[in-house]
Design a protein around this motif. Structure first.
Motif, PDB file in Angstrom:
ATOM      1  N   THR A   1       0.832  -1.205   0.000  1.00  0.00           N
ATOM      2  CA  THR A   1       0.000   0.000   0.000  1.00  0.00           C
ATOM      3  C   THR A   1       0.867   1.257   0.000  1.00  0.00           C
ATOM      4  O   THR A   1       0.525   2.255  -0.635  1.00  0.00           O
ATOM      5  CB  THR A   1      -0.991   0.019   1.180  1.00  0.00           C
ATOM      6  OG1 THR A   1      -0.273  -0.120   2.404  1.00  0.00           O
ATOM      7  CG2 THR A   1      -2.003  -1.102   1.062  1.00  0.00           C
TER       8      THR A   1
ATOM      9  N   LYS B   1       0.699   4.114  -2.896  1.00  0.00           N
ATOM     10  CA  LYS B   1       0.394   5.511  -2.562  1.00  0.00           C
ATOM     11  C   LYS B   1       1.500   6.466  -2.991  1.00  0.00           C
ATOM     12  O   LYS B   1       1.238   7.645  -3.231  1.00  0.00           O
ATOM     13  CB  LYS B   1       0.126   5.644  -1.063  1.00  0.00           C
ATOM     14  CG  LYS B   1      -1.218   5.058  -0.678  1.00  0.00           C
ATOM     15  CD  LYS B   1      -1.481   5.141   0.802  1.00  0.00           C
ATOM     16  CE  LYS B   1      -2.820   4.473   1.096  1.00  0.00           C
ATOM     17  NZ  LYS B   1      -3.115   4.438   2.507  1.00  0.00           N
TER      18      LYS B   1
ATOM     19  N   TYR C   1      -8.047  -1.752  -5.123  1.00  0.00           N
ATOM     20  CA  TYR C   1      -7.542  -0.468  -5.616  1.00  0.00           C
ATOM     21  C   TYR C   1      -8.641   0.587  -5.682  1.00  0.00           C
ATOM     22  O   TYR C   1      -8.568   1.536  -6.466  1.00  0.00           O
ATOM     23  CB  TYR C   1      -6.901  -0.635  -6.997  1.00  0.00           C
ATOM     24  CG  TYR C   1      -5.886  -1.747  -7.059  1.00  0.00           C
ATOM     25  CD1 TYR C   1      -4.906  -1.879  -6.082  1.00  0.00           C
ATOM     26  CD2 TYR C   1      -5.914  -2.688  -8.078  1.00  0.00           C
ATOM     27  CE1 TYR C   1      -3.986  -2.909  -6.127  1.00  0.00           C
ATOM     28  CE2 TYR C   1      -4.983  -3.717  -8.135  1.00  0.00           C
ATOM     29  CZ  TYR C   1      -4.020  -3.823  -7.158  1.00  0.00           C
ATOM     30  OH  TYR C   1      -3.102  -4.842  -7.205  1.00  0.00           O
TER      31      TYR C   1
ATOM     32  N   ASP D   1      -9.346   3.035  -3.830  1.00  0.00           N
ATOM     33  CA  ASP D   1      -8.892   4.403  -3.594  1.00  0.00           C
ATOM     34  C   ASP D   1      -8.329   5.037  -4.859  1.00  0.00           C
ATOM     35  O   ASP D   1      -8.508   6.226  -5.100  1.00  0.00           O
ATOM     36  CB  ASP D   1      -7.869   4.451  -2.457  1.00  0.00           C
ATOM     37  CG  ASP D   1      -6.718   3.475  -2.633  1.00  0.00           C
ATOM     38  OD1 ASP D   1      -6.841   2.498  -3.403  1.00  0.00           O
ATOM     39  OD2 ASP D   1      -5.671   3.683  -1.981  1.00  0.00           O
TER      40      ASP D   1
ATOM     41  N   GLY E   1     -11.786   6.604  -5.501  1.00  0.00           N
ATOM     42  CA  GLY E   1     -11.604   7.439  -4.319  1.00  0.00           C
ATOM     43  C   GLY E   1     -12.174   6.859  -3.040  1.00  0.00           C
ATOM     44  O   GLY E   1     -12.190   7.539  -2.016  1.00  0.00           O
ATOM     45  N   ASP E   2     -12.652   5.616  -3.052  1.00  0.00           N
ATOM     46  CA  ASP E   2     -13.147   4.957  -1.839  1.00  0.00           C
ATOM     47  C   ASP E   2     -11.993   4.251  -1.131  1.00  0.00           C
ATOM     48  O   ASP E   2     -10.953   3.998  -1.718  1.00  0.00           O
ATOM     49  CB  ASP E   2     -14.218   3.910  -2.189  1.00  0.00           C
ATOM     50  CG  ASP E   2     -15.503   4.530  -2.711  1.00  0.00           C
ATOM     51  OD1 ASP E   2     -15.718   5.742  -2.492  1.00  0.00           O
ATOM     52  OD2 ASP E   2     -16.290   3.804  -3.339  1.00  0.00           O
ATOM     53  N   GLU E   3     -12.221   3.903   0.120  1.00  0.00           N
ATOM     54  CA  GLU E   3     -11.223   3.122   0.852  1.00  0.00           C
ATOM     55  C   GLU E   3     -11.203   1.698   0.319  1.00  0.00           C
ATOM     56  O   GLU E   3     -12.256   1.125   0.031  1.00  0.00           O
ATOM     57  CB  GLU E   3     -11.554   3.092   2.348  1.00  0.00           C
ATOM     58  CG  GLU E   3     -11.207   4.361   3.079  1.00  0.00           C
ATOM     59  CD  GLU E   3      -9.720   4.678   3.042  1.00  0.00           C
ATOM     60  OE1 GLU E   3      -8.901   3.789   3.360  1.00  0.00           O
ATOM     61  OE2 GLU E   3      -9.376   5.818   2.674  1.00  0.00           O
TER      62      GLU E   3
END
Length: 195
Positions: A107, A111, A171, A173, A177-179
Protein backbone atom coordinates in the motif's frame (compact mmCIF):
# COMPACT_ATOMS: atom_id res chain seq x y z
CA UNK A 1 2.15 -12.98 4.30
CA UNK A 2 2.89 -11.05 1.12
CA UNK A 3 6.53 -10.81 2.13
CA UNK A 4 7.96 -14.11 0.92
CA UNK A 5 10.73 -14.29 -1.68
CA UNK A 6 10.39 -16.09 -4.99
CA UNK A 7 11.52 -19.71 -4.64
CA UNK A 8 14.61 -20.81 -6.56
CA UNK A 9 14.09 -22.76 -9.76
CA UNK A 10 10.83 -21.04 -10.65
CA UNK A 11 9.77 -19.89 -14.10
CA UNK A 12 11.03 -16.39 -13.31
CA UNK A 13 14.52 -17.41 -12.16
CA UNK A 14 17.08 -14.84 -13.30
CA UNK A 15 20.81 -14.74 -13.91
CA UNK A 16 22.82 -14.22 -10.67
CA UNK A 17 23.46 -10.48 -11.23
CA UNK A 18 19.83 -9.84 -12.10
CA UNK A 19 18.67 -11.88 -9.11
CA UNK A 20 20.86 -9.75 -6.84
CA UNK A 21 19.21 -6.63 -8.24
CA UNK A 22 15.71 -8.06 -7.72
CA UNK A 23 16.56 -9.09 -4.14
CA UNK A 24 17.82 -5.57 -3.42
CA UNK A 25 14.67 -3.98 -4.85
CA UNK A 26 12.50 -6.45 -2.92
CA UNK A 27 14.33 -5.47 0.28
CA UNK A 28 13.79 -1.77 -0.48
CA UNK A 29 10.10 -2.28 -1.29
CA UNK A 30 9.52 -4.21 1.94
CA UNK A 31 11.27 -1.41 3.86
CA UNK A 32 9.06 1.21 2.18
CA UNK A 33 11.98 2.83 0.35
CA UNK A 34 11.82 4.57 -3.01
CA UNK A 35 13.37 2.74 -5.97
CA UNK A 36 16.15 4.87 -7.46
CA UNK A 37 17.95 3.19 -10.37
CA UNK A 38 21.14 5.27 -9.94
CA UNK A 39 21.38 4.39 -6.26
CA UNK A 40 20.66 0.72 -7.02
CA UNK A 41 23.42 0.56 -9.62
CA UNK A 42 25.85 2.20 -7.20
CA UNK A 43 24.88 -0.18 -4.40
CA UNK A 44 25.34 -3.16 -6.73
CA UNK A 45 28.68 -1.66 -7.87
CA UNK A 46 27.67 -1.66 -11.53
CA UNK A 47 26.74 1.07 -13.98
CA UNK A 48 23.18 1.92 -15.00
CA UNK A 49 23.60 0.34 -18.41
CA UNK A 50 24.50 -3.02 -16.89
CA UNK A 51 21.51 -2.81 -14.56
CA UNK A 52 19.19 -2.07 -17.49
CA UNK A 53 20.69 -4.95 -19.45
CA UNK A 54 20.12 -7.30 -16.51
CA UNK A 55 16.58 -6.37 -15.58
CA UNK A 56 15.19 -3.67 -17.88
CA UNK A 57 13.95 -0.28 -16.73
CA UNK A 58 12.81 0.71 -13.23
CA UNK A 59 9.23 -0.45 -13.83
CA UNK A 60 10.35 -3.85 -15.11
CA UNK A 61 12.71 -4.28 -12.17
CA UNK A 62 10.04 -3.24 -9.69
CA UNK A 63 7.52 -5.66 -11.20
CA UNK A 64 10.05 -8.51 -11.03
CA UNK A 65 10.51 -7.78 -7.32
CA UNK A 66 6.76 -7.58 -6.72
CA UNK A 67 6.26 -10.86 -8.59
CA UNK A 68 8.94 -12.47 -6.44
CA UNK A 69 6.78 -11.65 -3.44
CA UNK A 70 3.26 -12.21 -4.76
CA UNK A 71 3.75 -15.48 -6.66
CA UNK A 72 4.66 -17.54 -3.58
CA UNK A 73 2.04 -15.69 -1.53
CA UNK A 74 -0.73 -16.59 -3.97
CA UNK A 75 0.52 -20.18 -4.16
CA UNK A 76 0.41 -20.43 -0.38
CA UNK A 77 -3.12 -18.99 -0.23
CA UNK A 78 -4.30 -21.53 -2.82
CA UNK A 79 -2.56 -24.42 -1.03
CA UNK A 80 -4.04 -23.51 2.37
CA UNK A 81 -7.60 -22.76 1.24
CA UNK A 82 -10.33 -25.13 2.33
CA UNK A 83 -13.61 -25.94 0.65
CA UNK A 84 -14.25 -26.98 -2.93
CA UNK A 85 -15.55 -25.56 -6.18
CA UNK A 86 -16.82 -22.01 -6.20
CA UNK A 87 -16.72 -21.74 -2.40
CA UNK A 88 -12.98 -22.37 -2.40
CA UNK A 89 -12.42 -19.95 -5.27
CA UNK A 90 -14.34 -17.19 -3.46
CA UNK A 91 -12.33 -17.79 -0.28
CA UNK A 92 -9.04 -17.66 -2.16
CA UNK A 93 -9.97 -14.41 -3.89
CA UNK A 94 -11.04 -12.90 -0.55
CA UNK A 95 -7.82 -13.97 1.15
CA UNK A 96 -5.64 -12.69 -1.69
CA UNK A 97 -7.47 -9.36 -1.46
CA UNK A 98 -6.93 -9.27 2.31
CA UNK A 99 -3.19 -9.85 2.15
CA UNK A 100 -2.90 -7.29 -0.65
CA UNK A 101 -4.70 -4.58 1.33
CA UNK A 102 -2.96 -5.41 4.62
CA UNK A 103 0.59 -5.51 3.20
CA UNK A 104 1.98 -2.18 4.38
CA UNK A 105 4.86 -2.18 1.93
CA UNK A 106 2.43 -2.75 -0.96
CA UNK A 107 0.00 0.00 0.00
CA UNK A 108 2.93 2.34 0.69
CA UNK A 109 4.37 1.64 -2.78
CA UNK A 110 0.97 2.23 -4.41
CA UNK A 111 0.39 5.51 -2.56
CA UNK A 112 3.84 6.82 -3.51
CA UNK A 113 3.01 6.86 -7.24
CA UNK A 114 -0.63 5.78 -7.71
CA UNK A 115 -0.92 6.32 -11.46
CA UNK A 116 2.21 4.31 -12.21
CA UNK A 117 1.19 1.60 -9.73
CA UNK A 118 -2.25 1.23 -11.26
CA UNK A 119 -0.76 0.98 -14.75
CA UNK A 120 1.84 -1.56 -13.66
CA UNK A 121 -0.63 -3.67 -11.69
CA UNK A 122 -3.76 -3.67 -13.85
CA UNK A 123 -2.83 -3.15 -17.48
CA UNK A 124 -2.98 -5.92 -20.04
CA UNK A 125 0.82 -5.86 -20.27
CA UNK A 126 1.24 -6.30 -16.51
CA UNK A 127 3.20 -9.45 -15.70
CA UNK A 128 1.44 -9.53 -12.33
CA UNK A 129 -1.99 -9.46 -13.92
CA UNK A 130 -0.98 -12.12 -16.45
CA UNK A 131 0.31 -14.39 -13.70
CA UNK A 132 -2.71 -13.95 -11.42
CA UNK A 133 -5.19 -14.48 -14.27
CA UNK A 134 -3.30 -17.65 -15.20
CA UNK A 135 -3.36 -18.87 -11.60
CA UNK A 136 -7.10 -18.17 -11.29
CA UNK A 137 -7.73 -19.87 -14.62
CA UNK A 138 -5.94 -23.02 -13.41
CA UNK A 139 -7.81 -22.82 -10.11
CA UNK A 140 -11.14 -22.66 -11.98
CA UNK A 141 -10.19 -25.69 -14.06
CA UNK A 142 -9.10 -27.65 -10.96
CA UNK A 143 -12.11 -26.69 -8.86
CA UNK A 144 -14.66 -27.39 -11.62
CA UNK A 145 -13.77 -31.06 -11.08
CA UNK A 146 -14.52 -30.93 -7.33
CA UNK A 147 -17.59 -28.71 -7.05
CA UNK A 148 -19.86 -26.32 -8.90
CA UNK A 149 -18.37 -23.14 -10.31
CA UNK A 150 -21.72 -21.79 -11.50
CA UNK A 151 -21.14 -19.68 -14.61
CA UNK A 152 -21.25 -20.35 -18.36
CA UNK A 153 -18.38 -17.94 -19.14
CA UNK A 154 -15.24 -19.32 -20.78
CA UNK A 155 -12.62 -20.07 -18.12
CA UNK A 156 -10.13 -17.38 -19.24
CA UNK A 157 -12.84 -14.71 -19.31
CA UNK A 158 -14.08 -15.74 -15.88
CA UNK A 159 -10.54 -15.67 -14.45
CA UNK A 160 -10.05 -12.14 -15.80
CA UNK A 161 -13.42 -11.02 -14.43
CA UNK A 162 -12.65 -12.44 -10.97
CA UNK A 163 -9.35 -10.55 -10.90
CA UNK A 164 -11.13 -7.35 -11.97
CA UNK A 165 -13.59 -7.78 -9.09
CA UNK A 166 -10.67 -8.11 -6.70
CA UNK A 167 -8.90 -5.10 -8.22
CA UNK A 168 -12.02 -2.93 -7.99
CA UNK A 169 -12.10 -3.37 -4.19
CA UNK A 170 -8.34 -3.54 -3.49
CA UNK A 171 -7.54 -0.47 -5.62
CA UNK A 172 -10.80 1.38 -4.86
CA UNK A 173 -8.89 4.40 -3.59
CA UNK A 174 -7.11 4.76 -6.93
CA UNK A 175 -10.12 3.99 -9.11
CA UNK A 176 -13.03 5.81 -7.45
CA UNK A 177 -11.60 7.44 -4.32
CA UNK A 178 -13.15 4.96 -1.84
CA UNK A 179 -11.22 3.12 0.85
CA UNK A 180 -9.96 -0.33 -0.19
CA UNK A 181 -12.25 -3.01 1.24
CA UNK A 182 -11.08 -6.58 0.90
CA UNK A 183 -14.14 -7.88 2.80
CA UNK A 184 -16.35 -7.33 -0.25
CA UNK A 185 -14.29 -9.55 -2.57
CA UNK A 186 -15.40 -12.98 -1.33
CA UNK A 187 -19.15 -12.18 -1.40
CA UNK A 188 -18.83 -10.50 -4.81
CA UNK A 189 -17.03 -13.52 -6.25
CA UNK A 190 -19.56 -15.85 -4.63
CA UNK A 191 -22.42 -13.86 -6.20
CA UNK A 192 -20.82 -14.08 -9.63
CA UNK A 193 -20.32 -17.82 -9.19
CA UNK A 194 -23.95 -18.11 -8.04
CA UNK A 195 -23.15 -19.67 -4.67
Amino acid sequence: MFTQPQPKGSATTLAPGAERAVRLVRKKLLAGERIDVNALAAELEIDRTTLFRWVGNRDQLTMRAILSITIPTLRQIIAEADGAGGVKIARIMGEYARVSVEAEWFTHWIKRDPERALRLLTSKASPLQQHVVGAIEQLLIDEAETGPVGTPLPVRDLAYLLLRILESFVYADLIVGDEPDWTKVEPAVAALLRL
